[in-house]
Design an enzyme around this catalytic site. Structure first.
Site, mmCIF file in Angstrom:
data_model
loop_
_atom_site.group_PDB
_atom_site.id
_atom_site.type_symbol
_atom_site.label_atom_id
_atom_site.label_comp_id
_atom_site.label_asym_id
_atom_site.label_seq_id
_atom_site.Cartn_x
_atom_site.Cartn_y
_atom_site.Cartn_z
ATOM 1 N N CYS A 83 49.921 46.243 32.274
ATOM 2 C CA CYS A 83 49.595 46.767 33.598
ATOM 3 C C CYS A 83 48.355 47.648 33.504
ATOM 4 C CB CYS A 83 50.760 47.583 34.156
ATOM 5 S SG CYS A 83 51.156 49.016 33.117
ATOM 6 N N CYS A 86 48.509 50.475 31.058
ATOM 7 C CA CYS A 86 48.235 50.072 29.670
ATOM 8 C C CYS A 86 46.732 50.055 29.411
ATOM 9 C CB CYS A 86 48.807 48.685 29.388
ATOM 10 S SG CYS A 86 50.607 48.583 29.511
ATOM 11 N N CYS A 156 16.143 5.946 25.451
ATOM 12 C CA CYS A 156 16.896 5.107 24.523
ATOM 13 C C CYS A 156 18.038 5.907 23.910
ATOM 14 C CB CYS A 156 15.977 4.584 23.421
ATOM 15 S SG CYS A 156 15.205 5.898 22.444
ATOM 16 N N CYS A 159 17.202 9.124 22.140
ATOM 17 C CA CYS A 159 16.947 10.271 23.025
ATOM 18 C C CYS A 159 18.258 10.991 23.342
ATOM 19 C CB CYS A 159 16.298 9.816 24.325
ATOM 20 S SG CYS A 159 14.644 9.139 24.149
ATOM 21 N N ASP A 570 39.888 59.918 65.506
ATOM 22 C CA ASP A 570 40.327 60.922 64.537
ATOM 23 C C ASP A 570 39.182 61.931 64.374
ATOM 24 O OD1 ASP A 570 41.802 62.095 62.341
ATOM 25 O OD2 ASP A 570 40.337 61.118 61.032
ATOM 26 N N ASP A 765 39.540 56.910 59.648
ATOM 27 C CA ASP A 765 39.052 56.632 58.294
ATOM 28 C C ASP A 765 40.071 56.918 57.205
ATOM 29 O OD1 ASP A 765 38.999 59.468 58.526
ATOM 30 O OD2 ASP A 765 37.556 59.556 56.868
ATOM 31 N N ASP A 769 45.657 57.357 59.457
ATOM 32 C CA ASP A 769 45.267 56.653 60.686
ATOM 33 C C ASP A 769 45.747 55.200 60.693
ATOM 34 O OD1 ASP A 769 43.773 58.892 61.637
ATOM 35 O OD2 ASP A 769 42.133 58.330 60.289
#
Length: 877
Positions: A83, A86, A156, A159, A570, A765, A769
């Site tokens: 978690c 850790c 060819c 290549c 707010d 914010d 709220d």
């Protein structure tokens, strides 16, 4: 942490002492010891130091500083983490190790990136981490990835073998195979050790050229599509010329071999060939339209396919009549009505696609913020790679003027960064080592070395793009009108076409006339205009909002915002800055009073203490160290400093300390009644003055509230603060109605109360709220607020103020107005066009609409709707 730097410019012991003294004053440095002979200084600090501030500090004294050893890094595998706790534990353990500068754990891929100086001591780190129950492995676990790309220039087998050999030699490539026939390479590789750009460079050294398949394919498809469109229009124009040139008042010349009067069969055959080719090129109409009819979900493709096929099949029947000797059947050919209609409708869809692409301008603009390439810093050298190749942990170089390619943290350097794409704010933000930078922002003036912290899909810019795309994809409630009509529109049009065709056949006995009217009705009907009316306006509107730093989460939010008549706001962090500031210092010697108050407040975590200390910092005051400050519960602070006894607190503390405050009491009480915090100062039992402290309105709040009032919207402050403080801020902001001392869980009830009579928006914010934001008809979150607030809201404002609330509402009104215009145009067009196509005017001696003109009108209708929506791009904030 202990580091060694080289210092230039020292000549004597006084120089060495000066360097030590300067360095010890720098933030984070605990000790500094200079060796004058070796011109080195050993610095003990609580973290890895950023070089620039130290260089500037010593530079003012005439000395030069440079880091002797650049930090190195290693990626290690970590086992045993489950978690976030850790991963935090592993980071904490590693950061405590000698010479470890930084440690960043990626929990997902179970790796830790360790940045260190000196020798790499993995064994020691492993021993320390194992005590916490985790295990480090120096050998990286390879994560193989597959890719395909195109190679040109191969001729060819040798290549292709050479290309395979060059690719296989690269460190990190597990497997490489090259197919000579389709000129493609398939490579299995570890993206942390080798980038696709390095593969391309290796191929180029061998004289071949590699490129990404999807780009080559996309360019090829677009080119072929444009060619097909041009060919279809040319064939359509030729078909129209042959089929209708003789119907003009002054007939146009036609070669004798295909003239209808001299060679009627050739005249019909050439049209059959041209029409068949056009219908084959436009076969998508039939592939989609006929099955839709069979499944009883007819659409626009169904109207086009049935109409044009009817004209095409009847024309073939007329052609067989001509071949059988019935030359009069040459006047019953409607090949041009089938072929030209398909060409025109296809061209209309092409123009519509171009317009819709413009309507996605915001997405395109956001995508353009992503640079195509990034500069990877690897093994001491720089190389340009595709930005898609960047992985978490990669070190990247960003030069002045470059877009930052991906979300990252600054490792070295500093620069001013333009973040206007994210916040809308034009002022650049200074970024230093350890601070985060956002992909898509612009480095203005400094070279940065950054470490990628997120995959491309998880970056801030990607989330913004997803947010805009999601909003553009969601329907507004108003769209349901068009949806309900569209369900019955096509079947109704088909019924009208059949009835009109039958009635005209009964009236005139002319099957050709009936088919012409049948086709015209089907073709002129435009469900596209109805379908495009709402989504194009929402797409352009939400895109424009994104460019202004306003993010609408849905079309519903966009529509509802235009109907708001009451806004609840707010206070703290929304209307105000969210942290107290010193408004005034009432004293005979304000600077001395601030000096004494700042001396006591050092180390305090109280918000009012922060306000005083910030004022000291702004005024450049150097405060003396103080060993002990006595905290008097409910009263304030007391301490002795520089031979003075200082007290700082409320009126009761002044009385207990023998300070006479009677002369200032009326003024102090007046400030308190206005909702301000008042702190008194006493020195040596003498009252020295008081501080008036309060949260401040954001600079744009008053103007934003005035704009809302001008729009007929009632602003209401809803806050948990004391009524005195709330009313004081409300007066400054121009808000008449205040609801104070509201608990977080009560804000939702306040919203419900207003919703009984009003359409309500909530602007906030904070976490407190969230309930109100969810309850409101439209929740508006300040982007700098908490994650919970942002998640709960319908609209997110990236700027920190409320100025964009009015902008969001005005834009919403503009979008809804545009949708109404589009729907009106679509309804008006169909209401007028379908009766004309059905022969209403023709019945009273007027003109009969040709299927060709019906097709052109239908295409024009869709383009008009989309073009009208594009006008929203000119919206001004």
């Amino acid at each position: 942490m202990v580091e060694t730097f080289r210092v230039k410019g020292m000549h004597c012991a006084a120089c060495a002492s000066a360097v030590e003294r300067i360095l010890k004053k720098q933030e984070g440095i605990q000790d500094a010891q200079v060796n004058l002979v070796s011109e080195q200084v050993t610095v003990t600090s609580d973290r890895y130091l950023t070089l620039e501030p130290l260089v500037q500090a010593l530079g003012k004294a005439g000395y030069e500083l440079e880091r002797i050893e650049a930090p190195k890094e290693v990626s290690l595998a970590v086992e045993g983490m489950h978690c976030a706790a850790c991963s935090a534990a592993v980071e904490r353990i590693l950061k405590k190790q000698p010479d470890v500068i930084d440690a960043q754990v990626n929990l997902v891929n179970e790796q830790v990136y360790v940045r260190y100086v000196g020798e790499k001591d993995v064994a020691h780190w492993e021993a320390a981490v194992s005590k916490g129950g985790y295990h480090l492995k120096e050998k990286e676990q390879e994560q193989w990835k597959e890719t395909n790309f195109h190679i040109s220039g191969m001729h060819c087998a040798s290549c292709s073998s050479a290309c395979e050999r060059m690719l296989s030699k690269l460190d990190g490539v597990k497997e490489a195979s090259v197919n000579l026939v389709n000129e493609q390479a398939h490579v299995v590789y570890d993206p942390r050790r080798v980038k696709q750009s390095e593969m391309f460079a290796a191929i180029a050294k061998g004289g071949f050229q590699a490129e990404v398949i999807r780009e080559q394919q996309a360019a090829k498809e677009e080119k072929e599509s444009n060619r097909g469109m041009i060919l279809m229009l040319v064939l359509g124009a030729l078909l129209l010329y042959i089929g209708m040139s003789h119907m003009l008042p002054v007939p146009l010349p036609l070669p004798d071999i295909i003239h209808y009067a001299t060679h009627p069969l050739n005249f019909a055959l050439i049209q059959l060939i041209l029409t068949t080719v056009i219908l084959f090129m436009g076969r998508d109409f039939y592939i989609r339209g006929i099955p839709a009819l069979l499944h009883r979900v007819p659409n626009m493709d169904t109207l086009v396919s049935i109409g044009t096929l009817s004209a095409y099949l009847y024309s073939i029947y007329s052609l067989t009549q001509i071949a059988a000797g019935n030359l009069h059947a040459v006047h019953a050919l409607y090949f041009e009505g089938a072929g030209v209609v398909v060409a025109l409708v296809r061209f209309g869809k092409h123009l519509e696609a171009v317009s819709k692409k413009k309507s996605m301008g915001a997405i395109s603009a956001l995508l353009q913020l992503r640079p195509d390439t990034a500069v990877l810093y690897k093994d001491g050298r720089e190389m340009t790679i595709r930005v898609e190749e960047v992985t978490v942990g990669d070190l990247l170089v960003v030069r002045p003027g470059d877009h930052i390619p991906i979300d990252a943290v600054v490792v070295e350097g500093s620069a001013n960064v333009d973040e206007s794409m994210l916040s809308g704010e034009s002022m650049p933000v200074k970024k230093r080592a350890g601070e985060e930078v956002i992909g898509g922002t612009i480095d203005l003036d400094g070279r940065l070395l950054i470490r990628c912290t997120k995959e491309m899909a998880d970056t801030t810019l990607s989330h913004i793009i997803s947010l805009v795309e999601e909003a553009q994809g969601k329907k507004a409630p108003i769209a349901r009108i068009a949806d309900r009509i569209s369900l019955v529109f096509v079947p109704t049009v088909m019924a009208i076409a059949v009835v009109a065709g039958i009635l005209w056949y009964i009236a005139r006995g002319d099957i050709a006339l009936s088919i012409q009217i049948f086709v015209s009705v089907l073709v002129i009907a435009c469900p596209c205009a109805l379908g495009l009316a709402t989504p194009t306006a929402i797409m352009v509107g939400s895109g424009k909002a994104a460019q202004l730093g306003i993010f609408m989460k849905s079309g519903e939010a966009l529509e509802n915002a235009g109907e708001i008549d009451t806004i609840l706001l707010d206070k703290t962090g929304t209307l105000t800055v969210g942290k107290p500031v010193v408004l005034s210092i009432v004293s005979d010697d304000p600077k001395k009073a601030l000096y004494h108050a700042g001396t006591l407040e050092q180390g305090s975590k109280h918000p009012l203490a922060h306000a005083i200390l910030e004022k000291c910092r702004q005024d450049g005051l150097q405060l003396p160290a103080i060993e002990h400050v006595e905290t008097l519960s409910g009263l304030g602070l007391r301490a002795d400093s520089e031979g003075h006894s200082i007290v700082l607190g409320n009126q009761e503390l002044m009385k207990q300390s023998g300070c006479d405050i009677r002369s200032a009491l009326p003024e102090m009480e007046a400030a308190a009644r206005q909702g301000y915090s008042v702190i008194a100062l006493g020195v040596d039992q003498q009252f020295c003055g008081f501080f008036v402290i309060a949260d401040q309105l954001k600079s744009d709040t008053a103007q934003a509230i005035a704009q809302l009032k001008d729009m007929g919207i009632t602003p209401v402050m809803v806050t948990g603060d004391h009524p005195l403080s709330a009313h004081a801020i409300a007066r400054q902001a121009g808000i008449d109605e205040v609801i104070a001392k509201v608990l977080p869980q009560e804000k939702g009830e306040v919203v419900k109360r207003f919703q009984n009579e009003h359409k309500v928006a909530m602007v906030g914010d904070g976490i407190n709220d969230a309930v109100a934001l969810t309850q409101a008809d439209v929740g508006i979150a300040i982007g700098s607020g908490s994650d919970v607030a942002v998640e709960s809201a319908d609209i997110i404002l990236m700027k920190e103020g409320v100025a964009d609330v009015a902008t969001a509402i005005r834009l919403s009104k503009a979008v809804i107005r545009n949708i109404h215009q589009n729907l009106f145009w679509a309804f008006f067009y169909n209401s007028i066009g379908i009766p004309i196509a059905a022969g209403v005017l023709y019945a009273f001696g007027g003109p009969l609409l040709s299927p060709v003109f019906a097709g052109a009108a239908m295409a024009f209708s869709s383009v008009c709707v989309v073009t009208n929506a594009l006008r929203l791009r000119r919206f001004k904030a």
